[in-house]
Design a protein around this motif. Sequence first.
Motif, PDB file in Angstrom:
ATOM      1  N   LYS A 197      -7.932   2.014 -11.809  1.00 45.31           N
ATOM      2  CA  LYS A 197      -7.396   3.078 -12.645  1.00 45.31           C
ATOM      3  C   LYS A 197      -8.398   3.262 -13.781  1.00 45.31           C
ATOM      4  N   PRO A 198      -8.396   4.412 -14.470  1.00 51.51           N
ATOM      5  CA  PRO A 198      -9.329   4.582 -15.595  1.00 51.51           C
ATOM      6  C   PRO A 198      -9.040   3.526 -16.672  1.00 51.51           C
ATOM      7  N   ILE A 199     -10.068   2.798 -17.066  1.00 52.30           N
ATOM      8  CA  ILE A 199      -9.936   1.725 -18.044  1.00 52.30           C
ATOM      9  C   ILE A 199     -10.465   2.228 -19.391  1.00 52.30           C
ATOM     10  N   THR A 200      -9.640   2.144 -20.428  1.00 51.71           N
ATOM     11  CA  THR A 200     -10.028   2.616 -21.754  1.00 51.71           C
ATOM     12  C   THR A 200     -10.941   1.601 -22.432  1.00 51.71           C
ATOM     13  N   MET A 201     -12.062   2.088 -22.917  1.00 56.52           N
ATOM     14  CA  MET A 201     -13.033   1.238 -23.599  1.00 56.52           C
ATOM     15  C   MET A 201     -12.591   0.971 -25.038  1.00 56.52           C
ATOM     16  N   PRO A 202     -13.088  -0.127 -25.619  1.00 57.38           N
ATOM     17  CA  PRO A 202     -12.744  -0.437 -27.014  1.00 57.38           C
ATOM     18  C   PRO A 202     -13.190   0.680 -27.957  1.00 57.38           C
ATOM     19  N   ASN A 203     -12.532   0.777 -29.104  1.00 55.94           N
ATOM     20  CA  ASN A 203     -12.892   1.778 -30.116  1.00 55.94           C
ATOM     21  C   ASN A 203     -14.069   1.331 -30.973  1.00 55.94           C
ATOM     22  N   GLU A 204     -14.340   0.018 -31.026  1.00 59.27           N
ATOM     23  CA  GLU A 204     -15.439  -0.489 -31.850  1.00 59.27           C
ATOM     24  C   GLU A 204     -16.751  -0.370 -31.076  1.00 59.27           C
ATOM     25  N   PRO A 205     -17.769   0.257 -31.690  1.00 57.31           N
ATOM     26  CA  PRO A 205     -19.078   0.324 -31.036  1.00 57.31           C
ATOM     27  C   PRO A 205     -19.635  -1.090 -30.807  1.00 57.31           C
ATOM     28  N   GLY A 206     -20.407  -1.243 -29.754  1.00 56.89           N
ATOM     29  CA  GLY A 206     -21.026  -2.531 -29.448  1.00 56.89           C
ATOM     30  C   GLY A 206     -21.313  -2.638 -27.966  1.00 56.89           C
ATOM     31  N   GLU A 207     -21.926  -3.755 -27.567  1.00 54.04           N
ATOM     32  CA  GLU A 207     -22.206  -4.018 -26.158  1.00 54.04           C
ATOM     33  C   GLU A 207     -21.159  -4.991 -25.634  1.00 54.04           C
ATOM     34  N   TYR A 208     -20.475  -4.577 -24.575  1.00 53.19           N
ATOM     35  CA  TYR A 208     -19.414  -5.375 -23.977  1.00 53.19           C
ATOM     36  C   TYR A 208     -19.856  -5.837 -22.590  1.00 53.19           C
ATOM     37  N   SER A 209     -20.062  -7.143 -22.457  1.00 55.00           N
ATOM     38  CA  SER A 209     -20.419  -7.718 -21.161  1.00 55.00           C
ATOM     39  C   SER A 209     -19.172  -7.803 -20.299  1.00 55.00           C
ATOM     40  N   TYR A 210     -19.352  -7.694 -18.980  1.00 57.82           N
ATOM     41  CA  TYR A 210     -18.234  -7.885 -18.059  1.00 57.82           C
ATOM     42  C   TYR A 210     -18.726  -8.539 -16.781  1.00 57.82           C
ATOM     43  N   PHE A 211     -17.792  -9.030 -15.976  1.00 59.49           N
ATOM     44  CA  PHE A 211     -18.127  -9.752 -14.754  1.00 59.49           C
ATOM     45  C   PHE A 211     -16.978  -9.605 -13.765  1.00 59.49           C
ATOM     46  N   CYS A 212     -17.219 -10.050 -12.530  1.00 59.55           N
ATOM     47  CA  CYS A 212     -16.164 -10.094 -11.512  1.00 59.55           C
ATOM     48  C   CYS A 212     -15.558 -11.489 -11.546  1.00 59.55           C
ATOM     49  N   THR A 213     -14.247 -11.584 -11.706  1.00 59.40           N
ATOM     50  CA  THR A 213     -13.600 -12.899 -11.777  1.00 59.40           C
ATOM     51  C   THR A 213     -13.702 -13.667 -10.452  1.00 59.40           C
ATOM     52  N   LEU A 214     -13.854 -12.956  -9.334  1.00 56.51           N
ATOM     53  CA  LEU A 214     -13.961 -13.606  -8.028  1.00 56.51           C
ATOM     54  C   LEU A 214     -15.404 -13.978  -7.683  1.00 56.51           C
ATOM     55  N   HIS A 215     -16.355 -13.273  -8.272  1.00 61.48           N
ATOM     56  CA  HIS A 215     -17.786 -13.466  -8.004  1.00 61.48           C
ATOM     57  C   HIS A 215     -18.497 -13.416  -9.365  1.00 61.48           C
ATOM     58  N   PRO A 216     -18.450 -14.500 -10.160  1.00 60.50           N
ATOM     59  CA  PRO A 216     -18.907 -14.456 -11.560  1.00 60.50           C
ATOM     60  C   PRO A 216     -20.395 -14.153 -11.769  1.00 60.50           C
ATOM     61  N   TRP A 217     -21.214 -14.223 -10.691  1.00 61.27           N
ATOM     62  CA  TRP A 217     -22.618 -13.835 -10.829  1.00 61.27           C
ATOM     63  C   TRP A 217     -22.776 -12.324 -10.964  1.00 61.27           C
ATOM     64  N   MET A 218     -21.728 -11.590 -10.617  1.00 63.10           N
ATOM     65  CA  MET A 218     -21.752 -10.128 -10.781  1.00 63.10           C
ATOM     66  C   MET A 218     -21.481  -9.817 -12.250  1.00 63.10           C
ATOM     67  N   THR A 219     -22.484  -9.254 -12.940  1.00 68.13           N
ATOM     68  CA  THR A 219     -22.316  -8.944 -14.358  1.00 68.13           C
ATOM     69  C   THR A 219     -22.785  -7.523 -14.657  1.00 68.13           C
ATOM     70  N   GLY A 220     -22.260  -6.973 -15.712  1.00 67.69           N
ATOM     71  CA  GLY A 220     -22.646  -5.649 -16.184  1.00 67.69           C
ATOM     72  C   GLY A 220     -22.401  -5.563 -17.676  1.00 67.69           C
ATOM     73  N   ILE A 221     -22.821  -4.449 -18.261  1.00 66.27           N
ATOM     74  CA  ILE A 221     -22.648  -4.220 -19.698  1.00 66.27           C
ATOM     75  C   ILE A 221     -22.178  -2.786 -19.907  1.00 66.27           C
ATOM     76  N   VAL A 222     -21.240  -2.619 -20.822  1.00 69.22           N
ATOM     77  CA  VAL A 222     -20.869  -1.289 -21.289  1.00 69.22           C
ATOM     78  C   VAL A 222     -21.287  -1.217 -22.752  1.00 69.22           C
ATOM     79  N   ALA A 223     -22.137  -0.234 -23.070  1.00 68.83           N
ATOM     80  CA  ALA A 223     -22.538  -0.002 -24.452  1.00 68.83           C
ATOM     81  C   ALA A 223     -21.656   1.101 -25.022  1.00 68.83           C
ATOM     82  N   VAL A 224     -20.794   0.729 -25.952  1.00 67.87           N
ATOM     83  CA  VAL A 224     -19.908   1.704 -26.600  1.00 67.87           C
ATOM     84  C   VAL A 224     -20.586   2.197 -27.854  1.00 67.87           C
TER      85      VAL A 224
END
Length: 125
Positions: A97-124
């Motif tokens: 579903k569409p996931i709402t990003m935080p309101n505070e600017p910054g770089e938010y790292s994320y990963f897959c809980t089932l495959h933790p080597w999968m990582t990405g970043i969202v720059a708000v």
Amino acid sequence: GVVIILLSMSITIAMTSAAQYSSASPAASATTVTIAKGAQNSNNKEFYVPPQSAAKPGSTITWKNEDSAIHTATSGKDATPDGKFDTSLISPGQSSKPITMPNEPGEYSYFCTLHPWMTGIVAVK
């Protein structure tokens, strides 16, 4: 009677222009990140495409799973969720579903809980 008609007309005009304006903005601020085919394999050359996404504060991102395994996009680092956002499980061929990003600017790292080597970043910003 004239005041009521004029008031009614201005409310109708205001609602019409607000509806036209608001229907254009959500699509403009929506972003989709693809979970790459083969992402469940730690040797895969890509996991989240693009690996770094840009988003406006409070905008939404949808993750589309093109892999053959279930995945998540969960904010945090070193396989530790931080509670900022989480797609929950995304089945193969499905989208979150569409996931709402935080309101505070910054770089938010994320990963897959089932495959933790999968990582990405969202720059708000």
